[in-house]
Design an enzyme around this catalytic site. Structure first.
Site, PDB file in Angstrom:
ATOM      1  N   CYS A  41     -40.190  20.430  10.704  1.00 32.55           N
ATOM      2  CA  CYS A  41     -39.338  21.542  11.116  1.00 32.55           C
ATOM      3  C   CYS A  41     -39.452  22.618  10.054  1.00 32.55           C
ATOM      4  CB  CYS A  41     -37.904  21.034  11.218  1.00 32.55           C
ATOM      5  SG  CYS A  41     -36.682  22.345  11.153  1.00 32.55           S
ATOM      6  N   GLU A  57     -30.270 -18.353  -6.345  1.00 32.50           N
ATOM      7  CA  GLU A  57     -29.899 -17.788  -5.058  1.00 32.50           C
ATOM      8  C   GLU A  57     -28.657 -18.466  -4.495  1.00 32.50           C
ATOM      9  OE1 GLU A  57     -32.095 -15.449  -4.495  1.00 32.50           O
ATOM     10  OE2 GLU A  57     -32.077 -14.950  -2.363  1.00 32.50           O
ATOM     11  N   CYS A 100     -31.584  24.378   8.984  1.00 28.02           N
ATOM     12  CA  CYS A 100     -31.618  23.192   9.840  1.00 28.02           C
ATOM     13  C   CYS A 100     -30.534  22.204   9.406  1.00 28.02           C
ATOM     14  CB  CYS A 100     -32.986  22.529   9.762  1.00 28.02           C
ATOM     15  SG  CYS A 100     -33.040  21.007  10.727  1.00 28.02           S
ATOM     16  N   CYS A 160     -37.872  21.945  16.592  1.00 24.40           N
ATOM     17  CA  CYS A 160     -36.959  20.979  15.982  1.00 24.40           C
ATOM     18  C   CYS A 160     -35.791  20.731  16.934  1.00 24.40           C
ATOM     19  CB  CYS A 160     -36.446  21.526  14.656  1.00 24.40           C
ATOM     20  SG  CYS A 160     -35.099  20.558  13.958  1.00 24.40           S
ATOM     21  N   LYS A 200     -39.180 -19.354  -0.831  1.00 25.02           N
ATOM     22  CA  LYS A 200     -38.384 -18.145  -1.104  1.00 25.02           C
ATOM     23  C   LYS A 200     -37.159 -18.152  -0.200  1.00 25.02           C
ATOM     24  CE  LYS A 200     -38.725 -13.168  -1.668  1.00 25.02           C
ATOM     25  NZ  LYS A 200     -37.508 -12.837  -0.966  1.00 25.02           N
ATOM     26  N   ASP A 253       0.846   4.146  -2.667  1.00 28.10           N
ATOM     27  CA  ASP A 253       0.514   5.511  -2.254  1.00 28.10           C
ATOM     28  C   ASP A 253       1.598   6.500  -2.667  1.00 28.10           C
ATOM     29  OD1 ASP A 253      -1.174   4.489   0.801  1.00 28.10           O
ATOM     30  OD2 ASP A 253      -1.895   4.793  -1.239  1.00 28.10           O
ATOM     31  N   ASP A 307       0.826  -1.208   0.000  1.00 26.13           N
ATOM     32  CA  ASP A 307       0.000   0.000   0.000  1.00 26.13           C
ATOM     33  C   ASP A 307       0.858   1.255   0.000  1.00 26.13           C
ATOM     34  OD1 ASP A 307      -3.110  -0.723   1.768  1.00 26.13           O
ATOM     35  OD2 ASP A 307      -2.178  -1.544  -0.030  1.00 26.13           O
ATOM     36  N   LYS A 358     -45.002 -13.467   1.893  1.00 26.76           N
ATOM     37  CA  LYS A 358     -44.064 -13.462   3.014  1.00 26.76           C
ATOM     38  C   LYS A 358     -44.668 -14.078   4.267  1.00 26.76           C
ATOM     39  CE  LYS A 358     -40.552 -11.024   1.357  1.00 26.76           C
ATOM     40  NZ  LYS A 358     -40.128  -9.863   2.068  1.00 26.76           N
ATOM     41  N   LYS A 406     -45.392 -18.143  -9.164  1.00 22.35           N
ATOM     42  CA  LYS A 406     -45.031 -17.669 -10.499  1.00 22.35           C
ATOM     43  C   LYS A 406     -45.966 -18.272 -11.530  1.00 22.35           C
ATOM     44  CE  LYS A 406     -40.291 -18.428  -9.095  1.00 22.35           C
ATOM     45  NZ  LYS A 406     -39.005 -19.005  -9.444  1.00 22.35           N
ATOM     46  N   ARG A 439     -26.752  -9.238  -8.101  1.00 21.34           N
ATOM     47  CA  ARG A 439     -27.877  -8.472  -8.603  1.00 21.34           C
ATOM     48  C   ARG A 439     -27.572  -6.977  -8.635  1.00 21.34           C
ATOM     49  NH1 ARG A 439     -32.352  -6.035  -6.259  1.00 21.34           N
ATOM     50  NH2 ARG A 439     -34.021  -5.777  -7.758  1.00 21.34           N
ATOM     51  N   CYS A 467     -32.398  22.304  15.176  1.00 20.60           N
ATOM     52  CA  CYS A 467     -32.117  23.717  14.920  1.00 20.60           C
ATOM     53  C   CYS A 467     -32.987  24.623  15.780  1.00 20.60           C
ATOM     54  CB  CYS A 467     -32.294  24.050  13.440  1.00 20.60           C
ATOM     55  SG  CYS A 467     -34.001  23.979  12.884  1.00 20.60           S
ATOM     56  N   SER A 517     -36.913  -7.317  -8.886  1.00 21.02           N
ATOM     57  CA  SER A 517     -37.278  -7.876  -7.583  1.00 21.02           C
ATOM     58  C   SER A 517     -38.763  -8.236  -7.638  1.00 21.02           C
ATOM     59  CB  SER A 517     -36.903  -6.905  -6.472  1.00 21.02           C
ATOM     60  OG  SER A 517     -37.934  -6.016  -6.244  1.00 21.02           O
ATOM     61  N   LEU A 518     -39.338  -8.629  -6.525  1.00 22.36           N
ATOM     62  CA  LEU A 518     -40.720  -9.115  -6.548  1.00 22.36           C
ATOM     63  C   LEU A 518     -41.614  -8.249  -5.676  1.00 22.36           C
ATOM     64  CD1 LEU A 518     -40.186 -12.952  -6.011  1.00 22.36           C
ATOM     65  CD2 LEU A 518     -40.915 -11.823  -8.099  1.00 22.36           C
ATOM     66  N   TYR A 557     -33.486 -20.841 -10.143  1.00 19.45           N
ATOM     67  CA  TYR A 557     -34.941 -20.714 -10.218  1.00 19.45           C
ATOM     68  C   TYR A 557     -35.454 -19.881 -11.388  1.00 19.45           C
ATOM     69  CZ  TYR A 557     -33.750 -16.642  -7.309  1.00 19.45           C
ATOM     70  OH  TYR A 557     -33.182 -15.520  -6.800  1.00 19.45           O
ATOM     71  N   ASP A 616     -33.752 -17.206   1.575  1.00 17.03           N
ATOM     72  CA  ASP A 616     -33.194 -15.949   2.056  1.00 17.03           C
ATOM     73  C   ASP A 616     -31.684 -15.949   1.850  1.00 17.03           C
ATOM     74  OD1 ASP A 616     -33.542 -13.497   3.038  1.00 17.03           O
ATOM     75  OD2 ASP A 616     -33.903 -14.094   5.113  1.00 17.03           O
ATOM     76  N   GLU A 648     -42.872 -21.983  -5.004  1.00 17.02           N
ATOM     77  CA  GLU A 648     -41.550 -22.447  -4.544  1.00 17.02           C
ATOM     78  C   GLU A 648     -41.212 -21.745  -3.241  1.00 17.02           C
ATOM     79  OE1 GLU A 648     -38.763 -21.151  -7.507  1.00 17.02           O
ATOM     80  OE2 GLU A 648     -39.317 -22.716  -8.933  1.00 17.02           O
TER      81      GLU A 648
HETATM   82  S1  IVH Z   1     -38.034 -15.782  -8.824  1.00 17.66           S
HETATM   83  C1  IVH Z   1     -38.000 -11.541 -11.364  1.00 17.66           C
HETATM   84  N1  IVH Z   1     -37.862 -17.632  -7.025  1.00 17.66           N
HETATM   85  O1  IVH Z   1     -36.372 -13.143  -3.945  1.00 17.66           O
HETATM   86  C2  IVH Z   1     -37.583 -12.166 -10.103  1.00 17.66           C
HETATM   87  N2  IVH Z   1     -36.895 -15.521  -6.513  1.00 17.66           N
HETATM   88  O2  IVH Z   1     -37.764 -10.654  -3.456  1.00 17.66           O
HETATM   89  C3  IVH Z   1     -37.692 -13.645 -10.203  1.00 17.66           C
HETATM   90  N3  IVH Z   1     -35.800 -15.423  -4.325  1.00 17.66           N
HETATM   91  O3  IVH Z   1     -34.504 -11.192  -6.162  1.00 17.66           O
HETATM   92  C4  IVH Z   1     -37.281 -14.228  -8.952  1.00 17.66           C
HETATM   93  N4  IVH Z   1     -36.212 -17.498  -3.751  1.00 17.66           N
HETATM   94  O4  IVH Z   1     -33.330 -13.136  -4.941  1.00 17.66           O
HETATM   95  C5  IVH Z   1     -37.557 -16.353  -7.331  1.00 17.66           C
HETATM   96  N5  IVH Z   1     -37.787 -19.383  -5.572  1.00 17.66           N
HETATM   97  C6  IVH Z   1     -37.462 -18.141  -5.859  1.00 17.66           C
HETATM   98  C7  IVH Z   1     -36.756 -17.311  -4.972  1.00 17.66           C
HETATM   99  C8  IVH Z   1     -36.491 -15.990  -5.333  1.00 17.66           C
HETATM  100  C9  IVH Z   1     -35.645 -16.358  -3.385  1.00 17.66           C
HETATM  101  C10 IVH Z   1     -35.318 -14.038  -4.196  1.00 17.66           C
HETATM  102  C11 IVH Z   1     -34.608 -13.478  -5.397  1.00 17.66           C
HETATM  103  C12 IVH Z   1     -35.355 -12.222  -5.751  1.00 17.66           C
HETATM  104  C13 IVH Z   1     -36.007 -11.901  -4.460  1.00 17.66           C
HETATM  105  C14 IVH Z   1     -37.211 -11.015  -4.661  1.00 17.66           C
END
Ligand code: IVH
Length: 702
Positions: free
Chosen positions: A440, A190, A446, A422, A132, A51, A47, A330, A306, A153, A425, A96-97, A242, A134, A130
């Site tokens: 405020c 995932e 502020c 506030c 979901k 530098d 480094d 969820k 889906k 992503r 300020c 995203s969903l 998926y 995490d 399916e």
């Molecule tokens: S389908 C167009 N299937 O959930 C998006 N997503 O909240 C199609 N995830 O970004 C995604 N399990 O990272 C799909 N069985 C599953 C999933 C899944 C987890 C995640 C995925 C997505 C996020 C959206």
């Protein structure tokens, strides 16, 4: 290795000719080492050696400002600053969903699908359910069957190249098995860690005195985003496929088939999956999975539904938020009980005062929580939450933790009362009629508002300046080095002559300071929609900013229109603005207010000196007859729902408005149309009946 030529002259003895030569040499050398460090992860310099090169370059540039090269390391957008991964633009965005929480939300989702597709009660609509997972989503690009690129992503449009790390994940084939692999195939899925592996990893880390991960998701993310792939290799990551991204030839007509193909190519699928045909089926699946949640070897935060058929998915298309054809259902939020120590007040960028609960730290669903939002004073009164209470906290996914209710009041507790000044300020904080928030009135004086605005300005979906965090913004603000957005772009220059340069500050070094300046330089050019969003105008979120950018196209046109809107709340500019579908009088009023404030205009003009705003990109629709045109629909179409008609028009690059005005190009008239046709005729707008509209969709222009 010698970094400087043997006759390496001290900077103040260089002639201009020597300086120019030296700057050229340093630019090439630093670029070479940037690449080794950031992209190949095989640095050859320590480094301090690195530098030294940067310092020498800076010193020469300070003496010969006219010789600063366009490819100078001080101006260059680093190969990949700070984060260290190359950015990758996804060929097909990673969306995203949308979320459903209650059964009613799922029912509404199904009804919406049926309405959009104009299905009759008897028509079948199959969905695949399916779990979901995490974890974090990842896109794997295979070329001729071989893994060529893996990307995170990111913001959905642009992610990071994590190929070298992904190659260490055992679940991910380097070469696809099976026959008929398309030339280009992107597999999406995932990256995750099983619960058992996560616990074992944390045990090892804590035995070695290291920090432990809060949950499997964080552990997976932290393990994947390692600059050194050997670290990733030592972590037990797994992968489920998926979905597909870009594919060079069609491989299946339904999701069920895609799943079979994925398995043939060598991927693991998330199980148990099930095809369901109605609400009862989906809900039964949801309940079953919820009951079995603890038995599954990995963490899930819900299930995903889906649409199975790809042709229907194609028709349904996407909204800004995600595909219309899928939704995440969820599980209920996780809850815990703890003591509320005190209620403090946070001041947001538009001056809103938000009460925040400071809590005795507690783990909720695997994450330590010490603060939670209390929304506003009415909410607190309704729940009668007081300092000292025992409270229930809940957390769901990535949302801010919330206080659900008070279980018992503490001794001698008193009801909370919102301050009328506030806390930052001291200005009056007032609550307008019909509003729940208190604001405020300090505006520009502020500090809390100013800081929040700057923070928003540099945030990920706005200017996305990595490394310019809250703490350093506050420091610069207090020293008057950054008071308004334009100052950010003058920071590098100001820093050069400063007695207290960034690299000398606590927590900073030559490299991190250089990285920050590079990150700022990289954002001197910005897309119109990001720019509009960055201004932090009340109610103007990402979606509205995008809408405005697409409508007005260029910064100059948008600015002129907004000035006209501020000037006359009845004039043609106002009519055009409120004619945009999804923009009503309230949002228009907020825009007008922003542009009526001379200080805001000064901020804009100051900023314009530093940056370039690129024109909005209209969707790629080169030869559509309605590209760039404004359409209004009225009455009922027989062939498709209003929703599908609107989506089709937008996919051809048209704007869809809610009411007819002089700006309308076409009025599409279905059965039982009302007064709009007469108004269109009066204004000379082209009127299309349904057959003409369908012909237009097929590419036969009007
Ligand atoms: S389908 C167009 N299937 O959930 C998006 N997503 O909240 C199609 N995830 O970004 C995604 N399990 O990272 C799909 N069985 C599953 C999933 C899944 C987890 C995640 C995925 C997505 C996020 C959206």
């Amino acid at each position: 290795m010698s970094l400087f030529s043997p006759d390496s002259l001290s900077v103040d003895r260089l002639t201009p000719g020597e300086a120019a030569g030296e700057l050229a040499r340093l630019a090439a050398l630093i670029a070479h080492h940037d690449r080794l460090y950031h992209q190949l992860d095989t640095p050859e310099l320590s480094d301090s050696e690195y530098d030294a090169l940067v310092r020498r370059n800076t010193a020469i540039e300070a003496r010969f400002p006219l010789l600063v090269r366009s490819d100078s390391p001080s101006r260059r957008v680093g190969a990949a600053p700070a984060a260290g991964f190359r950015k990758v633009v996804h060929t097909v965005p990673m969306l995203s969903l949308g979320n459903a929480f209650a059964e009613a939300d799922v029912a509404e989702f199904l009804a919406r699908l049926r309405r959009f597709l104009t299905l009759d009660d008897g028509d079948e609509l199959a969905l695949v359910a399916e779990p979901k997972i995490d974890g974090l989503s990842c896109s794997l690009r295979y070329e001729r069957g071989r893994l060529a690129l893996a990307a995170t992503r990111g913001d959905g449009v642009e992610g990071e190249d994590v190929t070298r790390n992904v190659l260490t994940i055992k679940d991910i084939p380097h070469v696809l098995s099976g026959a008929d692999v398309p030339g280009v195939l992107e597999v999406r899925g995932e990256v995750y860690m099983s619960r058992a592996d996560f616990l074992a990893l944390n045990r090892d880390r804590s035995a070695l005195g290291g920090e432990i991960f809060a949950n499997p998701r964080n552990a997976a993310a932290g393990s994947l985003r390692q600059l050194n792939p050997e670290v990733t290799a030592s972590r037990p990551l797994r992968f489920f496929g998926y979905a597909l991204g870009e594919v060079s030839e069609s491989v299946a007509a339904s999701h069920c088939e895609v799943r079979r193909r994925l398995a043939d190519w060598g991927f693991h699928l998330n199980e148990p999956a099930r095809t369901c045909r109605d609400l009862a089926g989906l809900v039964a699946y949801y309940r079953e999975i919820e009951a079995r949640r603890a038995e599954l070897p990995f963490d899930i935060d819900g299930v995903v539904y889906k649409v199975d058929r790809y042709d229907l998915r194609e028709r349904l298309g996407n909204t800004a938020k995600g595909p219309r054809w899928a939704i995440a259902h969820k599980f209920p939020a996780e809850q815990a009980c703890t003591r509320l120590l005190k209620i403090s007040i946070q001041v947001g960028r538009t001056g809103a005062l938000t009460p925040v609960a400071e809590l005795e730290p507690v783990t909720v669903g695997g994450v330590m929580v010490s603060r939670a939002t209390l929304h506003n004073e009415d909410e607190i009164a309704r729940k009668d939450v007081r300092a000292g209470d025992l409270v229930v906290v809940q957390r769901a996914g990535d949302v801010i933790p919330q206080i659900v209710r008070a279980l018992e009041h503490g001794a001698d507790s008193v009801p909370f009362s919102m301050p009328d000044r506030c806390p930052d300020c001291g200005s009056q904080a007032v609550r307008e009629d019909g509003e729940v928030v208190r604001r405020c009135t300090g505006g520009l004086i502020c500090p809390a508002q100013a800081l929040e605005r700057l923070r928003h300005f540099v945030s990920r979906d706005a200017f996305d300046i990595e490394g310019l965090g809250e703490k350093i913004i506050a420091e610069f603000w207090a020293e008057k080095l950054i008071e308004r957005p334009g100052d950010i772009f003058r920071l590098a220059a100001r820093d050069q002559g400063s007695l207290k340069p960034l690299r000398k500050r606590a927590g900073w070094g030559d490299k991190s300071a250089a990285n920050l300046f590079a990150a700022i330089e990289a954002r001197r050019t910005i897309a119109l929609e990001r720019f509009i969003f960055a201004l932090g105008i009340r109610q103007i979120g990402q979606a509205t900013a995008r809408l405005l950018a697409r409508t007005y196209g260029t910064y100059a046109r948008w600015r002129a229109a907004m000035l006209a809107v501020a000037d006359d709340r009845q004039g043609p500019a106002w009519v055009e603005l409120t004619g945009i579908d999804q923009i009503g009088a309230v949002v228009a009023g907020d825009l007008a207010e922003f542009f009526a404030e001379p200080h805001n205009l000064a901020v804009l003009d100051d900023l314009a000196l530093e940056i370039a705003v690129t024109d909005a990109e209209l969707p790629k629709v080169a030869d559509s007859p309605v590209a760039g045109k404004t359409l209004v629909f009225t009455g009922t179409l027989a062939a498709m729902s209003r929703g599908e008609a609107k989506a089709r028009a937008e996919s051809l690059g048209a704007k869809v408005a809610g009411s007819v005005s002089a700006k309308t190009d076409f009025l599409v008239v279905g059965a039982d149309a009302g007064s709009k046709a007469a108004k269109a005729a009066a204004l000379g707008v082209t009127v299309l009946d349904e057959p003409a509209w369908l012909a237009l969709l097929k590419g036969d222009g009007p």
